[in-house]
Design a protein around this motif. Sequence first.
Motif, PDB file in Angstrom:
ATOM      1  N   GLY A  20      41.177  30.562  63.988  1.00 52.08           N
ATOM      2  CA  GLY A  20      39.613  30.354  63.457  1.00 52.08           C
ATOM      3  C   GLY A  20      39.389  29.477  62.532  1.00 52.08           C
ATOM      4  N   LYS A  21      40.263  28.667  61.927  1.00 52.07           N
ATOM      5  CA  LYS A  21      39.808  27.550  61.175  1.00 52.07           C
ATOM      6  C   LYS A  21      39.177  26.578  61.859  1.00 52.07           C
ATOM      7  CE  LYS A  21      44.417  27.530  58.721  1.00 52.07           C
ATOM      8  NZ  LYS A  21      45.621  27.096  58.680  1.00 52.07           N
ATOM      9  N   ILE A  22      38.162  25.935  60.981  1.00 51.78           N
ATOM     10  CA  ILE A  22      37.256  24.864  61.564  1.00 51.78           C
ATOM     11  C   ILE A  22      37.937  23.480  60.929  1.00 51.78           C
ATOM     12  CG2 ILE A  22      35.063  23.943  61.752  1.00 51.78           C
ATOM     13  CD1 ILE A  22      34.017  26.593  61.282  1.00 51.78           C
ATOM     14  N   LEU A  23      38.090  22.627  62.116  1.00 47.40           N
ATOM     15  CA  LEU A  23      38.591  21.125  61.503  1.00 47.40           C
ATOM     16  C   LEU A  23      37.414  20.196  61.825  1.00 47.40           C
ATOM     17  CD1 LEU A  23      42.116  21.382  63.235  1.00 47.40           C
ATOM     18  CD2 LEU A  23      41.465  22.151  60.943  1.00 47.40           C
ATOM     19  N   ARG A  24      37.542  19.175  61.178  1.00 42.96           N
ATOM     20  CA  ARG A  24      36.554  18.000  61.189  1.00 42.96           C
ATOM     21  C   ARG A  24      37.481  16.752  61.081  1.00 42.96           C
ATOM     22  NH1 ARG A  24      36.780  15.377  56.318  1.00 42.96           N
ATOM     23  NH2 ARG A  24      37.188  16.664  54.488  1.00 42.96           N
ATOM     24  N   ARG A  25      36.906  15.695  61.444  1.00 43.67           N
ATOM     25  CA  ARG A  25      37.361  14.398  61.463  1.00 43.67           C
ATOM     26  C   ARG A  25      37.315  13.680  59.947  1.00 43.67           C
ATOM     27  NH1 ARG A  25      41.072  12.724  64.543  1.00 43.67           N
ATOM     28  NH2 ARG A  25      40.637  11.575  66.368  1.00 43.67           N
ATOM     29  N   ARG A  45      43.857   9.430  58.909  1.00 46.47           N
ATOM     30  CA  ARG A  45      44.203   9.629  60.266  1.00 46.47           C
ATOM     31  C   ARG A  45      43.956  11.352  60.569  1.00 46.47           C
ATOM     32  NH1 ARG A  45      49.543   6.778  61.662  1.00 46.47           N
ATOM     33  NH2 ARG A  45      48.940   4.652  61.275  1.00 46.47           N
ATOM     34  N   GLY A  46      43.610  11.693  61.618  1.00 46.39           N
ATOM     35  CA  GLY A  46      43.962  13.076  61.825  1.00 46.39           C
ATOM     36  C   GLY A  46      42.602  13.921  61.690  1.00 46.39           C
ATOM     37  N   TRP A  47      43.024  15.279  61.574  1.00 44.42           N
ATOM     38  CA  TRP A  47      41.937  16.260  61.313  1.00 44.42           C
ATOM     39  C   TRP A  47      41.982  16.829  59.754  1.00 44.42           C
ATOM     40  CZ3 TRP A  47      38.099  17.374  64.935  1.00 44.42           C
ATOM     41  CH2 TRP A  47      38.203  16.718  66.058  1.00 44.42           C
ATOM     42  N   ALA A  48      40.961  17.394  59.269  1.00 47.05           N
ATOM     43  CA  ALA A  48      40.980  18.080  57.933  1.00 47.05           C
ATOM     44  C   ALA A  48      40.034  19.240  58.148  1.00 47.05           C
ATOM     45  CB  ALA A  48      40.373  17.022  56.774  1.00 47.05           C
ATOM     46  N   ALA A  49      40.387  20.281  57.323  1.00 48.00           N
ATOM     47  CA  ALA A  49      39.841  21.620  57.429  1.00 48.00           C
ATOM     48  C   ALA A  49      38.569  21.548  56.511  1.00 48.00           C
ATOM     49  CB  ALA A  49      40.872  22.618  56.569  1.00 48.00           C
ATOM     50  N   VAL A  50      37.320  22.088  57.250  1.00 49.14           N
ATOM     51  CA  VAL A  50      36.074  22.124  56.585  1.00 49.14           C
ATOM     52  C   VAL A  50      36.264  23.061  55.356  1.00 49.14           C
ATOM     53  CG1 VAL A  50      33.717  22.992  57.146  1.00 49.14           C
ATOM     54  CG2 VAL A  50      35.010  21.664  58.982  1.00 49.14           C
ATOM     55  N   PRO A  51      35.607  22.750  54.369  1.00 44.41           N
ATOM     56  CA  PRO A  51      35.644  23.626  53.239  1.00 44.41           C
ATOM     57  C   PRO A  51      34.926  25.096  53.443  1.00 44.41           C
ATOM     58  CG  PRO A  51      34.675  21.263  52.588  1.00 44.41           C
ATOM     59  CD  PRO A  51      34.858  21.560  54.188  1.00 44.41           C
ATOM     60  N   LYS A  52      35.516  26.031  52.749  1.00 45.03           N
ATOM     61  CA  LYS A  52      34.983  27.384  53.001  1.00 45.03           C
ATOM     62  C   LYS A  52      33.489  27.567  52.861  1.00 45.03           C
ATOM     63  CE  LYS A  52      38.885  29.456  53.679  1.00 45.03           C
ATOM     64  NZ  LYS A  52      39.045  30.094  54.938  1.00 45.03           N
ATOM     65  N   ASP A  53      32.813  26.809  51.714  1.00 45.30           N
ATOM     66  CA  ASP A  53      31.496  26.833  51.457  1.00 45.30           C
ATOM     67  C   ASP A  53      30.580  26.332  52.571  1.00 45.30           C
ATOM     68  OD1 ASP A  53      32.571  24.656  50.702  1.00 45.30           O
ATOM     69  OD2 ASP A  53      30.939  24.433  48.992  1.00 45.30           O
ATOM     70  N   HIS A  54      31.237  25.628  53.378  1.00 45.49           N
ATOM     71  CA  HIS A  54      30.374  24.944  54.777  1.00 45.49           C
ATOM     72  C   HIS A  54      30.846  25.699  56.002  1.00 45.49           C
ATOM     73  CE1 HIS A  54      29.501  21.017  52.698  1.00 45.49           C
ATOM     74  NE2 HIS A  54      29.906  21.525  51.982  1.00 45.49           N
ATOM     75  N   GLU A  55      31.800  26.405  55.992  1.00 48.72           N
ATOM     76  CA  GLU A  55      32.178  27.236  57.113  1.00 48.72           C
ATOM     77  C   GLU A  55      31.036  27.854  57.852  1.00 48.72           C
ATOM     78  OE1 GLU A  55      35.617  29.508  57.852  1.00 48.72           O
ATOM     79  OE2 GLU A  55      36.811  27.670  57.098  1.00 48.72           O
TER      80      GLU A  55
END
Length: 69
Positions: A20-25, A45-55
């Motif tokens: 259920g985590k949201i990933l962004r470039r 490189r790769g993916w990073a998690a979207v911050p909780k306050d933006h989810e």
Amino acid sequence: MPKMKTNKAAARRFKITGTGKILRRQAGKRHLNEWKSANDKRNLRGWAAVPKDHEKNVRELFPYPQYIS
């Protein structure tokens, strides 16, 4: 009742993991790379998690999150 539509711009930018985590470039690799160090470019490189306050905002764009890859 019609189907709900996924925001296609968001579908191209984000992916939702099985947990259920949201990933962004990662940002910052589109241009001016000639002047960036190899270490900086490698770290972008790769993916990073979207911050909780933006989810919450991102989730509203996906009515069926289980189908987004």
